[in-house]
Design an enzyme around this catalytic site. Sequence first.
Site, PDB file in Angstrom:
ATOM      1  N   GLU A  88      63.259 -18.951 117.076  1.00  0.00           N
ATOM      2  CA  GLU A  88      64.098 -18.380 116.015  1.00  0.00           C
ATOM      3  C   GLU A  88      65.576 -18.470 116.335  1.00  0.00           C
ATOM      4  O   GLU A  88      66.404 -18.574 115.436  1.00  0.00           O
ATOM      5  CB  GLU A  88      63.705 -16.921 115.779  1.00  0.00           C
ATOM      6  CG  GLU A  88      64.418 -16.266 114.605  1.00  0.00           C
ATOM      7  CD  GLU A  88      63.810 -14.934 114.228  1.00  0.00           C
ATOM      8  OE1 GLU A  88      64.587 -14.033 113.863  1.00  0.00           O
ATOM      9  OE2 GLU A  88      62.578 -14.792 114.274  1.00  0.00           O
ATOM     10  N   ASP A 106      60.215 -15.070 116.031  1.00  0.00           N
ATOM     11  CA  ASP A 106      59.857 -13.691 116.358  1.00  0.00           C
ATOM     12  C   ASP A 106      58.492 -13.332 115.796  1.00  0.00           C
ATOM     13  O   ASP A 106      58.157 -13.700 114.655  1.00  0.00           O
ATOM     14  CB  ASP A 106      60.909 -12.720 115.805  1.00  0.00           C
ATOM     15  CG  ASP A 106      62.087 -12.568 116.760  1.00  0.00           C
ATOM     16  OD1 ASP A 106      62.128 -13.305 117.757  1.00  0.00           O
ATOM     17  OD2 ASP A 106      62.953 -11.723 116.493  1.00  0.00           O
ATOM     18  N   TYR A 124      58.926  -6.081 123.093  1.00  0.00           N
ATOM     19  CA  TYR A 124      59.429  -6.385 121.748  1.00  0.00           C
ATOM     20  C   TYR A 124      59.794  -5.094 121.013  1.00  0.00           C
ATOM     21  O   TYR A 124      58.962  -4.197 120.856  1.00  0.00           O
ATOM     22  CB  TYR A 124      58.355  -7.149 120.974  1.00  0.00           C
ATOM     23  CG  TYR A 124      58.804  -7.675 119.633  1.00  0.00           C
ATOM     24  CD1 TYR A 124      59.669  -8.762 119.548  1.00  0.00           C
ATOM     25  CD2 TYR A 124      58.343  -7.104 118.448  1.00  0.00           C
ATOM     26  CE1 TYR A 124      60.066  -9.264 118.320  1.00  0.00           C
ATOM     27  CE2 TYR A 124      58.742  -7.596 117.218  1.00  0.00           C
ATOM     28  CZ  TYR A 124      59.601  -8.674 117.161  1.00  0.00           C
ATOM     29  OH  TYR A 124      59.992  -9.163 115.943  1.00  0.00           O
TER      30      TYR A 124
END
Length: 869
Positions: A9, A105, A327
């Site tokens: 990304e 992501d 994350y």
Amino acid sequence: MSKRLIIAEKPSVAGDLARALGKFKKSEGFYESDDTIVTHAVGHLVELFMPNDFKPEWRFWKLENLPMIPEAFQLKPIEKTKAQFNTVVRLIKRKDVSELVNACDAGREGELIFRYIYALSETKKPFRRLWLSSMTAESIREGFQALRAATEVQGLADAAVCRSESDWLIGINGTRAFTCRIYGGVRAQICTVGRVQTPTLAIIVDRENVIREFRKRPFWEVIATFTCAAGKYEGRWFDRAFKKDDQDSERKAERIWEETRAQEIAACTLGKPGAVSEEKKATTQAPPLLYDLTTLQRECNARFGLSASRTLQIAQALYERRKAITYPRTDSRALPENHLGVVRQTLTNLKENPAETAAPSYGAFAARILERGWIRPNKRIFNDAKVSDHFAIIPTPECMQHPLVDLEAKVFDMICKRFLAVFYPAAAFEVTTRITTVEREPFKTEGKVLKEPGWLEVYGRDQPAEGQIPPVKPGEQPVADPVAAKALETKPPPHYTEATLLSAMEGAGKLLDDEDLGEAMKERGLGTPATRAAIIEQLLAQEYLHRAGRDLVATSKGLSLIQMLRSIPVPELTSPQLTGEWEHQLREMEHGRLSRAKFMGEIQEITRRIVDDARKYDDAKFESKVAIEAPCPKCGGKIRETFKWFACSSCDFLVWKSIASKSLTVAEVEQLLRERKIGPLDGFRSKMGKPFQAMLVVTPEFKVSLAWDGNSGGNGNSGALELVSDKVFGSCPICGASVRETAMAWCCEKRAKEPAECEFRISKKIKGKDIPPEQLEKLLREGKTDLLEGFLSTKHRPFKAYLTMAKGGKLGWEFAPRPAKKGKPLLGEASSAEPPASVLSEEKSRAGATEKDASAKKPRKRKPGGSKT
């Protein structure tokens, strides 16, 4: 030899992937090895067609062009990142590339970024999905050993595309419909609406209306101080017969609504002994759950004053750059049931890390957890049923490898301590409830004593000092003296802060303090953890909200929009619960339980209904709850609020709600009606969108007009400034002549001549603050004002500063010196007791400063706009 192409990304993530996999050579826009290519997007590279891309006539903002519902949505590259898009597509189409890997992501938006690139490239090559919850090298290599098939994430892709297309349909059609309906077409002011942002605005507007309509009610409480052999304690009178009143939430057992009754109780109990009854009860408090993003944002806002977007930015840096946490864009507060080994490894690393690179307390707590065997299966912590796409935010095993400072250290400290605390036993308390009855009047005293700190030890609360009530011997009768009847008033609910608004968004408009209930409502919240911060920032940017300290306050523009939408009504845009149901449907689609066609069919029908309602709405049906107390200046009649203006019910006098793109508040309108003028006011915008200050005046013809120095508001433009008093405030710093007063400013008297002979002028209002005349005199005399509070930044954040004046009349800012720093903290040494480092830096940004931080011993200076402020 065939190769696989990995699409990340962001450029930084592509670099991390290449380093973890090894043996890559860097090229322009990608990395390449013998069998793999790694490239990247830059966030979104592709976007949906805009209306004028579909049909030329759709570029015009006209009701007759609505609704705009394309037969099929089409994609185009985003112009500013088109070069990187071309690079990615060229790599996709290389003959030696046989397979793609989506490494964006691991969430809905990351899926959308890849799917849009894939669709616009028109390739048919197969692809798989990389799913990461940690950016450590080991986690990356493990992720590539467990790539997911495209079919496994098809539901996520469908939900991502539906989210994008539904926001387009409702956002563009709703914005154009209501902009045309209110303003007659696109102007400097646009009435922006959105599937999620408008219901979020409705939550804040509802609170604002409650606050504005709130009427204070006086009540009394009777407080007695009792003296016993062991010391003193306080008791508060209460009504034993009280029962909760569902119709009046302000009624409480300890409140007395008649002053005479309160005084009677105080008088009859003063100096009298009381009989004591006491109950002791053991209670426990379990450690709080691990962080998800929304909870982390809430607590960072409450503790450090960080905005939701700033917290997300810091957490993302801890995840991507520092590799210190997992994350962050997660809505889970539990860990997978197979994660016990990873947790043990993380704790072992915390325990063994040298003290010079970490706070020793982490190691001590980690060692205790491991030694006592507190890592064991526990559904409150390890629960696959409560893990969605990602698990809770926790430190990674490699979290201690990079030293952290300032805000990164503070946020990591919160995450690490929460991670440690969750494995500790519950804290144990002894709660004492004592009733002291004097002359048949009961007084309650409550105390809470910490017996076993449990998880509170991680936060430094291991002393049982607080909450202790002096003991009373059997048969002892403490004497009440003094006894006071305390006069109080009911208070309205507080404005939302970002912390409380995030809670309300998560609960679809309901503030949920209960963690278990909050978990149940998550799937019906407004937005997602990854998007809520951006939604709040959008509302601020569009001036539907402004910040007042940490409070979020609805502007008159925001109030008017929700009032109008509810008057039509358009529940699809104002009901948080209904929008929460849409979010729930997208979650169902992610899990394959709802079809894309069914969801989009419903969205299209809602879009048609919104446009039709806006088109058919009759202004006469507008019902206002606003009471205008000031009379009509023309005939003395009653002023009422209509859809677009405040108008007299007896004559033709009216005041538009929005003048030169500024939405007027009720208070401003009332002052204008009473005094025939108001100002100077901020917030006006020219046709070119440039902000300016002006006054509003009621002309002799009873028209409301803009006025400023040199323009008297419809009475002719003299070109010269009109002096409004003979008072001299000081000497002009340019020419030495007298400084006098105009309607909007102080200026050199020579500037009031025609033509002007001097340029010196200072506005009476700077950055939203009215400058007191005595401070102007001090500025002219000494070159510096006192420290003034109440300035507002462009984001409506308050700040305080000195105004300074240099030679030639040039104005500047000077900020109070910062306290000297004691040195940069090591990782984990940040303390919640310290004032957040963001305070001064945010204060600086509020003034619009661009220079780097000044020395702690030197004042920081900046020009606020020169002598023509």
